[in-house]
Design an enzyme around this catalytic site. Structure first.
Site, PDB file in Angstrom:
ATOM      1  N   GLY A  32     -24.995   4.153  -1.429  1.00 51.75           N
ATOM      2  CA  GLY A  32     -26.157   5.011  -1.625  1.00 51.75           C
ATOM      3  C   GLY A  32     -25.900   6.080  -2.661  1.00 51.75           C
ATOM      4  N   GLY A  67     -18.177   1.513  -3.345  1.00 50.63           N
ATOM      5  CA  GLY A  67     -19.057   2.677  -3.224  1.00 50.63           C
ATOM      6  C   GLY A  67     -20.442   2.456  -3.783  1.00 50.63           C
ATOM      7  N   SER A 108     -13.968  -4.745   0.797  1.00 56.34           N
ATOM      8  CA  SER A 108     -14.888  -4.056  -0.114  1.00 56.34           C
ATOM      9  C   SER A 108     -16.344  -4.321   0.244  1.00 56.34           C
ATOM     10  CB  SER A 108     -14.626  -4.450  -1.568  1.00 56.34           C
ATOM     11  OG  SER A 108     -15.284  -3.574  -2.463  1.00 56.34           O
ATOM     12  N   LEU A 137     -18.667  -2.321   0.653  1.00 58.13           N
ATOM     13  CA  LEU A 137     -19.569  -1.401  -0.052  1.00 58.13           C
ATOM     14  C   LEU A 137     -19.415  -1.499  -1.562  1.00 58.13           C
ATOM     15  CD1 LEU A 137     -19.294   1.776   2.224  1.00 58.13           C
ATOM     16  CD2 LEU A 137     -20.833  -0.184   2.411  1.00 58.13           C
ATOM     17  N   ALA A 138     -18.705  -2.515  -2.024  1.00 59.02           N
ATOM     18  CA  ALA A 138     -18.548  -2.753  -3.469  1.00 59.02           C
ATOM     19  C   ALA A 138     -18.034  -1.510  -4.191  1.00 59.02           C
ATOM     20  CB  ALA A 138     -19.858  -3.222  -4.091  1.00 59.02           C
ATOM     21  N   LEU A 190     -22.658   0.347  -2.986  1.00 61.47           N
ATOM     22  CA  LEU A 190     -23.639   0.060  -1.944  1.00 61.47           C
ATOM     23  C   LEU A 190     -23.710   1.166  -0.897  1.00 61.47           C
ATOM     24  CD1 LEU A 190     -22.792  -3.720  -1.476  1.00 61.47           C
ATOM     25  CD2 LEU A 190     -24.902  -2.792  -2.452  1.00 61.47           C
ATOM     26  N   TYR A 214       0.831  -1.198   0.000  1.00 63.29           N
ATOM     27  CA  TYR A 214       0.000   0.000   0.000  1.00 63.29           C
ATOM     28  C   TYR A 214       0.871   1.255   0.000  1.00 63.29           C
ATOM     29  CZ  TYR A 214      -4.036  -2.935   1.330  1.00 63.29           C
ATOM     30  OH  TYR A 214      -5.025  -3.879   1.376  1.00 63.29           O
TER      31      TYR A 214
END
Length: 317
Positions: free
Chosen positions: A220, A216, A211, A213-214, A218, A53
């Site tokens: 919203g 972003g 991940s 939230l996949a 998921l 990273y």
């Protein structure tokens, strides 16, 4: 913050794991430190990083940043379960990558130096290395454990067959073996349910979902720049995401919180990695572990995002 056992070990880790991939290249040093302090204050004791990273700042930059944060207050080291990874290329050198015994030893020493610590709690193989025999890898890990440089060994992005293979080889030599698998898993990406999750449950391997939230999708529609969420849904998931948003609205909960809470309701889960870019993103997800989803809500989520099949026998006959 609630805590769970790391796989079959006695070690307790928080249900939210703070992922640090953005720290340095996308999140400033100051805000990264603020997020780390917020995490400790909220009861998060699980911090995940990797030697590669660093993005535009170069490999190792994120570990070095974490080392600076730990150096500010030496008591912080004892308050966190520190996890990092090995496998990815660290230079142009052909041997400065992968899971050879030589690279594992050298990479661990380099991570310890950047982090400014004397041991790593959880050392994870970032990817499978099909050229490295399990015996060679376990030899290297055994040496690091004997040297007091690492405590537990985990995998990341491993298929179910490799989790079984590595733990069978470990058991044959009376080793503890893999204690956790860090896998891509979320409502939109459920393939891990076919064999990875069943293998982990069978071997007492904890699952750490990355991940959640996949990317972003998921999180919203309101959290995404105009048009970006639609472009991210080119795989045909736009309709499902709209249904998901509507369900979350009916619950009075942000989509990201529901997505993470769903993960924590799945059997065998240890922790969900949240990797915020901004402080407010992290704060918004802190209530996910406390959100209880009723059976009707879980069924509705399965209807919107269907499981891959009756694991682990989806295609066996």
């Amino acid at each position: 913050m609630k805590h769970r056992r790391l796989g079959r070990t006695a070690l307790q880790v928080s249900e939210l794991c703070l992922g640090t991939m953005n720290f340095g290249p996308l999140t400033t040093r100051e805000e990264s430190f603020d997020i780390l302090n917020d995490a400790i204050g909220a009861g998060v004791n699980f911090v995940d990083t990797a030697d590669q990273y660093g993005g535009r700042l170069g490999v190792g930059a994120t570990e070095s940043l974490l080392g600076e944060w730990l150096a500010e207050d030496r008591s912080r080291r004892d308050r966190i379960v520190l996890a990092t990874k090995v496998h990815e290329p660290m230079s142009e050198d052909i041997n400065d990558r992968g899971l050879s015994a030589r690279h594992i030893q050298r990479a661990c020493d380099a991570s310890l130096k950047r982090l400014g610590v004397d041991h790593i709690d959880l050392y994870q193989m970032h990817h499978i290395d099909r050229a490295a025999p399990p015996e060679e890898i376990w030899q290297a890990m055994d040496r690091l454990i004997a040297q007091g440089k690492i405590t537990y060994v985990g995998s990341s992005n491993f298929p179910g067959w490799a989790i079984a293979r590595f733990n069978e080889r470990a058991a044959a030599s009376h080793r503890l073996g893999l204690v956790c698998e860090q896998s891509l898993y979320n409502l939109l990406e459920r393939r891990a349910e076919l064999e990875v999750l069943p293998a982990c449950r069978a071997y007492g391997v904890g699952v750490i979902a990355w991940s959640p939230l996949a990317g972003g999708r998921l999180a919203g529609a309101s959290t995404e720049p105009s048009g970006r969420r639609a472009s991210l849904s080119a795989d045909g998931s736009a309709g499902r995401l709209s249904d998901f948003d509507a369900l979350c609205d009916s619950l009075g909960q942000p989509p990201g919180v529901v997505a993470v809470a769903w993960l924590l309701h799945q059997p065998g889960m240890t922790s969900a990695i949240v990797g915020p870019r901004r402080r407010e993103q992290f704060a918004s997800l802190l209530k996910a572990p406390d959100l209880v989803l009723e059976d009707a809500v879980l069924s509705r989520l399965d209807a919107i995002f269907p499981p891959c099949g009756p694991a682990p026998e989806a295609y066996a006959w």
